[in-house]
Design a protein around this motif. Structure first.
Motif, PDB file in Angstrom:
ATOM      1  N   ASP A  55       0.664  -1.302  -0.062  1.00  0.00           N
ATOM      2  CA  ASP A  55       0.269  -0.250  -0.078  1.00  0.00           C
ATOM      3  C   ASP A  55       0.721   1.035  -0.128  1.00  0.00           C
ATOM      4  N   VAL A  56       1.799   1.410  -1.048  1.00  0.00           N
ATOM      5  CA  VAL A  56       2.583   2.433  -0.914  1.00  0.00           C
ATOM      6  C   VAL A  56       2.310   3.437  -1.808  1.00  0.00           C
ATOM      7  N   LYS A  57       2.064   4.711  -1.007  1.00  0.00           N
ATOM      8  CA  LYS A  57       1.581   5.504  -1.967  1.00  0.00           C
ATOM      9  C   LYS A  57       2.310   7.457  -2.148  1.00  0.00           C
ATOM     10  N   ASN A  58       1.936   8.700  -3.219  1.00  0.00           N
ATOM     11  CA  ASN A  58       2.906   8.749  -3.789  1.00  0.00           C
ATOM     12  C   ASN A  58       3.256   9.723  -2.046  1.00  0.00           C
ATOM     13  N   GLY A  59       4.791   9.924  -2.832  1.00  0.00           N
ATOM     14  CA  GLY A  59       5.395  10.729  -1.860  1.00  0.00           C
ATOM     15  C   GLY A  59       6.169   9.604  -0.646  1.00  0.00           C
ATOM     16  N   GLU A  60       5.247   8.073  -0.516  1.00  0.00           N
ATOM     17  CA  GLU A  60       6.244   7.625   0.508  1.00  0.00           C
ATOM     18  C   GLU A  60       7.872   7.020  -0.055  1.00  0.00           C
ATOM     19  N   ALA A  61       8.707   6.833   0.990  1.00  0.00           N
ATOM     20  CA  ALA A  61       9.796   6.193   0.491  1.00  0.00           C
ATOM     21  C   ALA A  61       9.816   4.554   0.365  1.00  0.00           C
ATOM     22  N   ILE A  62      10.586   4.010  -0.448  1.00  0.00           N
ATOM     23  CA  ILE A  62      10.361   2.714  -0.722  1.00  0.00           C
ATOM     24  C   ILE A  62      12.080   2.329  -0.145  1.00  0.00           C
ATOM     25  N   VAL A  63      12.218   0.890   0.171  1.00  0.00           N
ATOM     26  CA  VAL A  63      13.658   0.493   0.303  1.00  0.00           C
ATOM     27  C   VAL A  63      13.905  -0.968  -0.618  1.00  0.00           C
ATOM     28  N   ILE A  64      14.625  -0.348  -1.648  1.00  0.00           N
ATOM     29  CA  ILE A  64      15.185  -1.886  -3.126  1.00  0.00           C
ATOM     30  C   ILE A  64      15.756  -2.319  -3.067  1.00  0.00           C
ATOM     31  N   HIS A  65      16.479  -3.662  -2.711  1.00  0.00           N
ATOM     32  CA  HIS A  65      17.319  -4.230  -2.538  1.00  0.00           C
ATOM     33  C   HIS A  65      17.328  -5.353  -3.544  1.00  0.00           C
ATOM     34  N   ALA A  66      18.652  -5.927  -4.142  1.00  0.00           N
ATOM     35  CA  ALA A  66      18.723  -6.851  -5.391  1.00  0.00           C
ATOM     36  C   ALA A  66      20.282  -7.286  -4.525  1.00  0.00           C
ATOM     37  N   GLU A  67      20.214  -8.863  -5.184  1.00  0.00           N
ATOM     38  CA  GLU A  67      21.361  -9.319  -5.030  1.00  0.00           C
ATOM     39  C   GLU A  67      21.830  -9.780  -5.928  1.00  0.00           C
ATOM     40  N   GLY A  68      23.127 -10.071  -6.433  1.00  0.00           N
ATOM     41  CA  GLY A  68      23.619 -11.156  -7.713  1.00  0.00           C
ATOM     42  C   GLY A  68      24.159  -9.658  -9.100  1.00  0.00           C
ATOM     43  N   ASP A  69      24.365 -10.519 -10.213  1.00  0.00           N
ATOM     44  CA  ASP A  69      24.658 -10.335 -10.827  1.00  0.00           C
ATOM     45  C   ASP A  69      23.948  -9.124 -11.511  1.00  0.00           C
ATOM     46  N   GLY A  70      24.295  -7.396 -11.492  1.00  0.00           N
ATOM     47  CA  GLY A  70      23.249  -6.687 -12.471  1.00  0.00           C
ATOM     48  C   GLY A  70      22.117  -6.610 -11.636  1.00  0.00           C
ATOM     49  N   ALA A  71      22.833  -6.417 -10.343  1.00  0.00           N
ATOM     50  CA  ALA A  71      21.674  -5.624  -9.250  1.00  0.00           C
ATOM     51  C   ALA A  71      21.811  -3.940  -9.441  1.00  0.00           C
ATOM     52  N   ASP A  72      22.980  -3.346  -9.242  1.00  0.00           N
ATOM     53  CA  ASP A  72      23.030  -2.128  -9.765  1.00  0.00           C
ATOM     54  C   ASP A  72      22.171  -1.755 -10.733  1.00  0.00           C
ATOM     55  N   GLN A  73      22.327  -2.491 -11.970  1.00  0.00           N
ATOM     56  CA  GLN A  73      21.289  -2.246 -13.274  1.00  0.00           C
ATOM     57  C   GLN A  73      20.109  -1.874 -12.407  1.00  0.00           C
ATOM     58  N   LEU A  74      19.517  -3.674 -12.360  1.00  0.00           N
ATOM     59  CA  LEU A  74      18.597  -3.859 -11.968  1.00  0.00           C
ATOM     60  C   LEU A  74      17.391  -2.204 -11.291  1.00  0.00           C
TER      61      LEU A  74
END
Length: 85
Positions: A55-74
């Motif tokens: 239930d993420v609304k406009n103006g709210e923050a989220i944190v996205i995590h990724a692990e593996g090859d190509g994580a930064d690009q994703l």
């Protein structure tokens, strides 16, 4: 583990079309990707139901995590989806 903290700028938040685009982009990657509200429990970025349940609304923050090859690009691609409505 690489991560991005971003502010959701879509007028509808992370719902409907932005959520679908976000999930489709995450699902194409062969790596683990999670998203959470700051301080909240992370959910799979590849599950539309999990993303909508945040239930993420406009103006709210989220944190996205990724692990593996190509994580930064994703992470850059996913951040762009929610910051450029």
């Amino acid at each position: 583990m690489p991560e991005r903290k971003v502010i959701v700028e879509s007028p509808v938040g992370l719902h409907a079309r932005p959520a679908a685009t976000f999930v489709q982009t995450a699902a194409k990657a062969p790596i683990d990707v999670t998203v959470a509200k700051p301080g909240g429990a992370p959910v799979s970025a590849k599950s539309i139901l999990s993303i909508l349940a945040l239930d993420v609304k406009n103006g709210e923050a989220i944190v996205i995590h990724a692990e593996g090859d190509g994580a930064d690009q994703l992470l850059d691609e996913l951040a762009a989806i929610v910051t450029h409505p």
